[in-house]
Enzyme design. Structure first.
Site, PDB file in Angstrom:
ATOM      1  N   ASP A  72     -15.625  -6.758  34.425  1.00 31.64           N
ATOM      2  CA  ASP A  72     -14.831  -7.761  33.708  1.00 31.64           C
ATOM      3  C   ASP A  72     -13.409  -7.840  34.263  1.00 31.64           C
ATOM      4  O   ASP A  72     -12.889  -8.928  34.535  1.00 31.64           O
ATOM      5  CB  ASP A  72     -14.758  -7.402  32.225  1.00 31.64           C
ATOM      6  CG  ASP A  72     -15.962  -7.896  31.440  1.00 31.64           C
ATOM      7  OD1 ASP A  72     -16.471  -8.982  31.745  1.00 31.64           O
ATOM      8  OD2 ASP A  72     -16.395  -7.191  30.517  1.00 31.64           O
ATOM      9  N   VAL A  73     -12.784  -6.687  34.400  1.00 34.00           N
ATOM     10  CA  VAL A  73     -11.382  -6.665  34.825  1.00 34.00           C
ATOM     11  C   VAL A  73     -11.251  -7.153  36.266  1.00 34.00           C
ATOM     12  O   VAL A  73     -10.330  -7.920  36.597  1.00 34.00           O
ATOM     13  CB  VAL A  73     -10.795  -5.251  34.662  1.00 34.00           C
ATOM     14  CG1 VAL A  73      -9.391  -5.181  35.233  1.00 34.00           C
ATOM     15  CG2 VAL A  73     -10.782  -4.851  33.181  1.00 34.00           C
TER      16      VAL A  73
END
Length: 408
Positions: A189-190
């Site tokens: 996600d990051v």
């Protein structure tokens, strides 16, 4: 409120930030899209988080470690700092008209709806481009807009598993079939959010030359595959067989020993790329030197890495981490203590970075989180404005951008 870990720094409003004056509409939820919008806010953009009135971003209720701030998850506050909230029901024609008026004034729109949703709403890239041809239309998906996984939930753990990333991280075990180990953070996600920041910045730069916006897209799966470019490239140029993970002390499927993490008498220590004969001499381990020389003659270190790592592990377990580092670091060997957070936050290597900050909500609730890791003109960026309450900025945004009243 300054915490015990926080260094003095420059608040965002006191810096000439590069995205000052840039208007970003954040229609995304959870982590990847919101983390991108958070970074744009850190860099000076006015980020307006467009949320559904009934509950807002689902991340408001995604609670980690049982931590809440003002009824919302602490995670939500961390990933949405520095933004404003505009509550709007995109299925309601009057609310949709207001959002379209915002689009006409915006520079960037970010969304992570599943494929087909924005088309049904009437906010697909073609229709949005007719409203604002200078807009950068940024899309996050799980697996792209086509293929058999198109409609599969785009979630970090699922993508780590499907992409091979979780498999890369586990020890092979004695039979070569050890369990996969996912990353302990939402790394996909990051990273996807960071890739989207890159794409948006590139599109904004192109707009300065051409005057036109455009569509940029990232997916969790593509970002997870890009993260693995080093071992995946080696696989793509091999015979097609899966690489073999080390039975123990595993850290990289293609790295020669000693590359890995080893238990010492009082903890753990990482040892990176280093000639085994040099390492053996420094730690006074003749058995390792002998085995390494024999391995070189018998087909190479990688083929015999399990036996070599086992020999090294037995020797390193006899003394503490500090003892070994005192021998290795002065000799230029790449090695480090494996730290847990309680040790890390007390260490000068951490405290001198000033990587933590306090963020404060409009009502005065304070929590501690990390700061933006980027520096501008030598200055650290501290964005201390907390995440907004749902719909808290509707009136201010409506006045600022002269939005049509509902029903008009």
């Amino acid at each position: 409120m300054k915490t015990s870990f926080e260094e003095e720094g420059t608040a965002s409003e006191d810096l000439d930030l590069p995205l000052a004056g840039t208007v970003v509409l954040d229609l995304s939820q959870f982590l990847a899209g919101p983390s991108c919008a958070m970074r744009l806010a850190d860099l000076g953009a006015d980020v307006i988080k467009v949320e559904r009135p009934d509950g807002g971003d689902l991340c408001r209720s995604l609670v980690l470690a049982d931590q809440y701030v003002e009824g919302d998850s602490a995670l939500f506050h961390t990933i949405n700092r520095g933004k404003r909230s505009f509550a709007a029901d995109l299925k309601d024609p009057a609310s949709l008209q207001q959002v379209k008026a915002l689009i006409a004034r915006a520079d960037v729109l970010i969304h992570n709806f599943r494929p087909g949703v924005m088309e049904r709403i009437g906010l697909d890239v073609e229709q949005v481009a007719r409203i604002n041809p200078r807009l950068v239309y940024a899309v996050v998906s799980g697996y792209g807009d086509s293929g058999p996984w198109r409609d599969k939930p785009g979630q970090d753990l699922l993508v780590q598993s499907l992409s091979g990333l979780a498999w890369l991280s586990g020890d092979g075990g004695a039979d070569g079939d050890g369990p996969p180990v996912p990353a302990g953070v939402s790394v996909v996600d990051v990273l996807t959010g960071a890739h989207l920041v890159q794409a948006i910045m590139a599109a904004l730069l192109r707009r300065t030359r051409t005057g036109r916006g455009g569509k940029v897209e990232v997916s969790l799966l593509e970002s997870a595959l890009d993260l693995q470019f080093e071992p995946l490239t080696a696989f793509l140029n091999s015979d097609g067989a899966a690489p073999v993970r080390g039975a123990h002390n595993h850290a990289n499927v293609h790295a020669n020993p000693p590359y890995g993490i080893y238990r010492t008498a009082d903890g753990f220590m990482a040892v990176a790329m280093t000639p085994l004969d040099k390492l053996a001499a420094l730690i006074d381990c003749p058995a390792l030197a002998q085995q390494a020389a024999a391995a070189e003659r018998a087909g190479g270190l990688l083929r015999h890495r399990d036996a070599l790592k086992d020999c090294l592990q037995q020797h390193l377990a006899t003394r503490g981490t500090t003892h070994w580092l005192a021998l290795l670091e002065p000799a230029g060997v790449w090695a480090a203590q494996v730290m847990a957070w309680p040790e890390l936050v007390r260490h000068p290597g951490f405290t001198t970075l000033g990587m933590t900050q306090s963020i404060e909500s409009a009502s005065g609730a304070v929590m501690q989180t990390t700061r933006c890791p980027i520096r501008i003109d030598g200055q650290r960026i501290f964005n201390r404005r907390g995440a907004p309450a749902l719909g808290a900025d509707n009136q201010a945004v409506a006045r600022q951008y002269d939005l049509p009243a509902k029903g008009q």
